[in-house]
Design an enzyme around this catalytic site. Structure first.
Site, PDB file in Angstrom:
ATOM      1  N   PRO A   1       0.848  -1.198   0.000  1.00 46.55           N
ATOM      2  CA  PRO A   1       0.000   0.000   0.000  1.00 46.55           C
ATOM      3  C   PRO A   1       0.878   1.242   0.000  1.00 46.55           C
ATOM      4  O   PRO A   1       1.769   1.379   0.845  1.00 46.55           O
ATOM      5  CB  PRO A   1      -0.786  -0.126   1.318  1.00 46.55           C
TER       6      PRO A   1
ATOM      7  N   CYS B   1       3.547   2.963   9.266  1.00 49.97           N
ATOM      8  CA  CYS B   1       3.766   4.260   8.621  1.00 49.97           C
ATOM      9  C   CYS B   1       4.345   5.262   9.619  1.00 49.97           C
ATOM     10  O   CYS B   1       3.800   5.436  10.710  1.00 49.97           O
ATOM     11  CB  CYS B   1       2.453   4.787   8.048  1.00 49.97           C
TER      12      CYS B   1
ATOM     13  N   ASN C   1       8.702  -7.155   3.881  1.00 53.12           N
ATOM     14  CA  ASN C   1       8.650  -5.950   3.067  1.00 53.12           C
ATOM     15  C   ASN C   1       9.925  -5.155   3.337  1.00 53.12           C
ATOM     16  O   ASN C   1      10.459  -5.197   4.432  1.00 53.12           O
ATOM     17  CB  ASN C   1       7.407  -5.137   3.445  1.00 53.12           C
ATOM     18  N   GLY C   2      10.405  -4.448   2.325  1.00 49.26           N
ATOM     19  CA  GLY C   2      11.560  -3.587   2.523  1.00 49.26           C
ATOM     20  C   GLY C   2      12.797  -4.077   1.812  1.00 49.26           C
ATOM     21  O   GLY C   2      13.303  -5.162   2.089  1.00 49.26           O
ATOM     22  N   GLY C   3      13.281  -3.271   0.863  1.00 53.18           N
ATOM     23  CA  GLY C   3      14.534  -3.578   0.191  1.00 53.18           C
ATOM     24  C   GLY C   3      14.457  -4.616  -0.900  1.00 53.18           C
ATOM     25  O   GLY C   3      15.487  -4.999  -1.455  1.00 53.18           O
TER      26      GLY C   3
ATOM     27  N   GLY D   1       7.221  -2.754  -2.903  1.00 48.40           N
ATOM     28  CA  GLY D   1       6.593  -1.448  -3.008  1.00 48.40           C
ATOM     29  C   GLY D   1       7.059  -0.660  -4.211  1.00 48.40           C
ATOM     30  O   GLY D   1       6.598  -0.852  -5.333  1.00 48.40           O
TER      31      GLY D   1
END
Length: 331
Positions: A13, A96, A207-209, A230
Site C-alpha cells: 500500500p 507508517c 517488506n523492505g529492500g 513497493g
C-alpha cells in the site's frame, strides 16, 4: 484469500500511488498477487465519502484494504462498513512513520503499544468475515528489534492475527522524514527470517529492500511465506510483476504491449465516465523501464495525457514510440 496463498507476492500500500487505476494496471500483469489499497483512516471510512474511499472493481481481486487507526471501536466500525465491499483482507497499518500518523497515534507508533494493537485487531476480527492482518516495522526509535518484534508478534497473534507483513527496518519517529525512513534505517532481513522460524504457525511476509522478482523467489526459498514489494513494483512493474504468477505455477506472463492494449477498454470507460487520461496513465510510465523506446513512451504520456480531451490515441501514440524503436533496433 489466504487459502489461495495470494500473499506469496503482494504490492505494498502506497499513499498517492496504489489507487484503483494503479491496481487495475497491475492486475493486467499478475492474476494472483495480492494488491493493496492506499491506507484509509478509520474515521474517514466512518464519516467520509464511503464510495469514493472504498469502491473497487471486481477485476482487482484479490485486493486488501489497509486501515489506519488506534481506536478499537472506530476500527471495528470501519471494518464492518468495509465488509459490504467484499475485500479479501483487512490490514491494520502499524508501520507508517509520517508526522500525520504519529499525531493521530497510529501507524509505526503502535509498535510501542502491542496490547492496544491486540485490542484493535480483536475488535476488527469481530466485524470481519475475511482475514485481519497487520503490517508493522521491526521497531521504532531506541527499541531493540531483537526483543520488541517477537513480543509484538506474540501479543498480537494472541488476539487472533495469523498473518503479519514486516517492514524489515526500524522507523525513527524523531529526526527522519517518511522518505528517509524508507531508505536510511538499515535492513534486517535475517531478523524477519528468524521470526518465521520462531513462529512457524504464523504467516510471515517480508517488506523492505526487495527490488526484483528474483529476490522475492530467493526469500521465499529461505522459508518466508510471502514478499511484499513497493516502489520497485511501481517504478518497474514489468520486471517485478510480469511472470510473477509463476510463483503459483501459472504461466501467465503477458508481453508489455499486451498489457497496454488490455488497458485501453478500461481507459475508455474511465474517460466516458468523466475521468482524465493522466489519472490512469501516470501509473503506467515505468512499464517499459530499461527497454528500447521507454523514453519515448514516457515523453508522450507525460506531455500529452494531462491535456484536456486527451484520449486513448495518446496511449497508442506512446506505444508506437516503443514498437518503432524496437523495430529500428531489430532491423
Amino acid at each position: 484469500m489466504q487459502e489461495n496463498q495470494s500473499y506469496k507476492l503482494s504490492v505494498a500500500p502506497m499513499m498517492d500511488w496504489t489507487d484503483r487505476h494503479c491496481r487495475v494496471f497491475h492486475r493486467r500483469m499478475t492474476r494472483r498477487a495480492m494488491l493493496y489499497t492506499e491506507m484509509v483512516t478509520a474515521p474517514a471510512v466512518i464519516h467520509g465519502p464511503k464510495a469514493r474511499l472504498l469502491d473497487f472493481g471486481a477485476e482487482e481481486h484479490p485486493v486488501a484494504l489497509q486501515l489506519g487507526g488506534s481506536d478499537p471501536g472506530e476500527l471495528a466500525r470501519a471494518t464492518g462498513i468495509a465488509r459490504d465491499w467484499g475485500y479479501d483482507e483487512i490490514n491494520l497499518n502499524c508501520g507508517c512513520p509520517s508526522d500525520r500518523v504519529q499525531s493521530g497515534c497510529f501507524g509505526a507508533v503502535l509498535m510501542e503499544r502491542p496490547a492496544l494493537v491486540a485490542d484493535c485487531v480483536a475488535a476488527m476480527r469481530g466485524e470481519s468475515d475475511v482475514p485481519v492482518t497487520v503490517k508493522c516495522r521491526i521497531g521504532v526509535d531506541e527499541q531493540d528489534p531483537q526483543e520488541v518484534l517477537p513480543r509484538f508478534l506474540e501479543t498480537v497473534a494472541a488476539a487472533g492475527v495469523r498473518h503479519f507483513i514486516v517492514h524489515a527496518r526500524k522507523a525513527w519517529l524523531q529526526g527522519l522524514s517518511p522518505k528517509e525512513n524508507r531508505e536510511i534505517p538499515p535492513l534486517d532481513h535475517p531478523l524477519v527470517l528468524r521470526m518465521k522460524r520462531e513462529f512457524p504457525e504464523l504467516t510471515i511476509c517480508l517488506n523492505g529492500g526487495v527490488t526484483s522478482l528474483e529476490q522475492a523467489r530467493d526469500l521465499l526459498a529461505q522459508g518466508l511465506d510471502g514478499v511484499m514489494i513497493g516502489r520497485a513494483a511501481y517504478h518497474d512493474p514489468g520486471h517485478v510483476l510480469i511472470g510473477a504468477d509463476g510463483l503459483w505455477g501459472m504461466d501467465h506472463a503477458p508481453a508489455r504491449e499486451e498489457v497496454v492494449r488490455a488497458m485501453l477498454p478500461y481507459i475508455e470507460a474511465h474517460l466516458a465516465g468523466g475521468g482524465r487520461l493522466h489519472q490512469v496513465t501516470r501509473h503506467m510510465l515505468g512499464l517499459f523501464h530499461g527497454l528500447p523506446g521507454a523514453r519515448g513512451w514516457r515523453q508522450v504520456l507525460s506531455a500529452e495525457a494531462g491535456r484536456g480531451g486527451a484520449g486513448v490515441e495518446v496511449v497508442e501514440r506512446a506505444l508506437a514510440r516503443v514498437t518503432g524503436e524496437t523495430e529500428r533496433l531489430a532491423g
